[in-house]
Scaffold this active site. Structure first.
Site, short mmCIF file in Angstrom:
data_model
loop_
_atom_site.label_atom_id
_atom_site.label_comp_id
_atom_site.label_asym_id
_atom_site.label_seq_id
_atom_site.Cartn_x
_atom_site.Cartn_y
_atom_site.Cartn_z
N ASN A 102 -25.95 -39.27 11.35
CA ASN A 102 -25.85 -38.79 9.87
C ASN A 102 -24.97 -40.08 9.14
O ASN A 102 -25.36 -40.19 8.02
CB ASN A 102 -24.91 -37.51 9.69
CG ASN A 102 -24.53 -37.70 8.27
OD1 ASN A 102 -25.64 -37.34 7.39
ND2 ASN A 102 -23.17 -37.25 8.00
N SER A 164 -32.41 -38.83 7.69
CA SER A 164 -33.08 -39.74 6.89
C SER A 164 -33.11 -39.66 5.26
O SER A 164 -32.07 -39.08 4.96
CB SER A 164 -34.53 -39.99 7.55
OG SER A 164 -35.45 -41.04 6.74
N SER A 165 -33.88 -39.92 4.58
CA SER A 165 -34.12 -39.74 3.14
C SER A 165 -35.57 -39.56 2.90
O SER A 165 -36.48 -40.32 3.29
CB SER A 165 -33.43 -40.61 2.48
OG SER A 165 -33.54 -40.76 1.03
N TYR A 179 -32.09 -49.88 1.15
CA TYR A 179 -31.75 -48.75 1.69
C TYR A 179 -33.09 -47.76 2.06
O TYR A 179 -33.19 -47.32 3.13
CB TYR A 179 -31.08 -47.51 0.63
CG TYR A 179 -30.86 -46.31 0.98
CD1 TYR A 179 -29.81 -45.94 2.00
CD2 TYR A 179 -31.42 -45.48 0.40
CE1 TYR A 179 -29.59 -44.60 2.49
CE2 TYR A 179 -31.17 -44.09 0.79
CZ TYR A 179 -30.46 -43.60 1.61
OH TYR A 179 -30.26 -42.30 2.20
N LYS A 183 -34.44 -46.53 5.80
CA LYS A 183 -34.84 -45.22 6.24
C LYS A 183 -36.22 -45.09 6.53
O LYS A 183 -36.43 -44.14 7.39
CB LYS A 183 -34.50 -44.25 4.94
CG LYS A 183 -33.03 -43.98 4.64
CD LYS A 183 -32.18 -43.44 5.96
CE LYS A 183 -30.91 -43.11 5.28
NZ LYS A 183 -30.10 -42.57 6.43
#
Length: 248
Positions: A102, A164-165, A179, A183
């Site tokens: 995380n 992830s995102s 970023y 991811k």
């Protein structure tokens, strides 16, 4: 624990002091034995660093003392940090059933990639936290605990959940390029790890939440991690939005 009862699941959680890590610890510290890895802030759950006493009945047993998280302070970008974290977790609990990667670095550049060298200067640091650290933790945990324990891994439903995102698969404004690239790398790393780790019975998935807590509740993302831990799927990257988990 009564005779024949399964021991509580052990969860190794990074980024434990952040929004999601704190929410996971507060929601699940009585359900898991949590190794809470944090760099500075600690989560708001009972830990080995405190002891609870009833001032009226000092000798009365307090439930918080039975389900304390195990806080480990570490900077995962430092050499040997991932190995130390894994060794501490295994020394404390003997095994790990769930690894939640995380910890994350978010370094936004709203003025774009070519506004000076800031994006280039932050590239290595972002990938070190968002990609390299999850890979190192998973690899070392597999080498030191899981590799030759296929039947046990399957019986315990051992698995990894990478956080992830949605930005790993979609383009958003606000200077998220570096970023988002990290991811996207984590998403594909998840799929490759799932393909390799299935040989010794360990599942690997990722959750890709929308922005939290602005667009999705942090507690919902924490619940999605726990849902994947209870499940049987592997190799998926699952979006977390307003509804149920969906493939990202």
């Amino acid at each position: 624990m009564s005779s024949g009862e399964q021991p509580r699941r052990v969860c190794l959680l990074t980024g434990a002091g952040g929004l999601l890590g704190d929410a996971f610890c507060r929601a699940y510290y009585t359900s898991y034995d949590i190794v809470a890895v944090c760099r500075t802030r600690v989560p708001g759950a009972p830990s080995q660093e405190e002891w609870f006493i009833d001032p009226v009945e000092p000798h009365r047993a307090i439930g918080e003392n039975d389900s304390r998280i195990f806080v480990v302070r570490a900077d995962l970008t430092e050499e040997g940090a991932a190995e130390r974290v894994v060794d501490l977790a295994l020394a404390k609990f003997g095994s790990v059933d769930l690894l939640v990667n995380n910890a994350a670095r978010i370094d936004l550049r709203p003025r774009g990639l070519v506004d000076g060298d800031a994006s280039l200067d932050g590239l290595a640091a972002t990938f070190a936290v968002n990609v390299e650290a999850p890979l190192r933790l998973a690899t070392r945990l597999a080498q030191r605990c899981w590799l030759h324990r296929g039947p046990e891994n399957r019986a315990r439903n051992r698995n990894i959940v990478n956080v992830s995102s949605l930005s790993g698969s979609q383009v958003y404004s606000g200077g998220q390029a570096i970023y988002s690239a990290s991811k996207a790398a984590l998403d594909h790393l998840t799929r490759h790890m799932a393909a390799e780790f299935t040989e010794f019975g360990v599942r690997v998935n990722a959750v890709a939440p929308d922005s939290f807590p602005a667009r999705v509740r942090t507690e919902q993302v924490a619940a999605a991690v726990a849902e994947l831990d209870r499940g049987s799927v592997t190799g998926g990257v699952f979006a977390v939005g307003a509804g149920d988990l969906t493939t990202a």
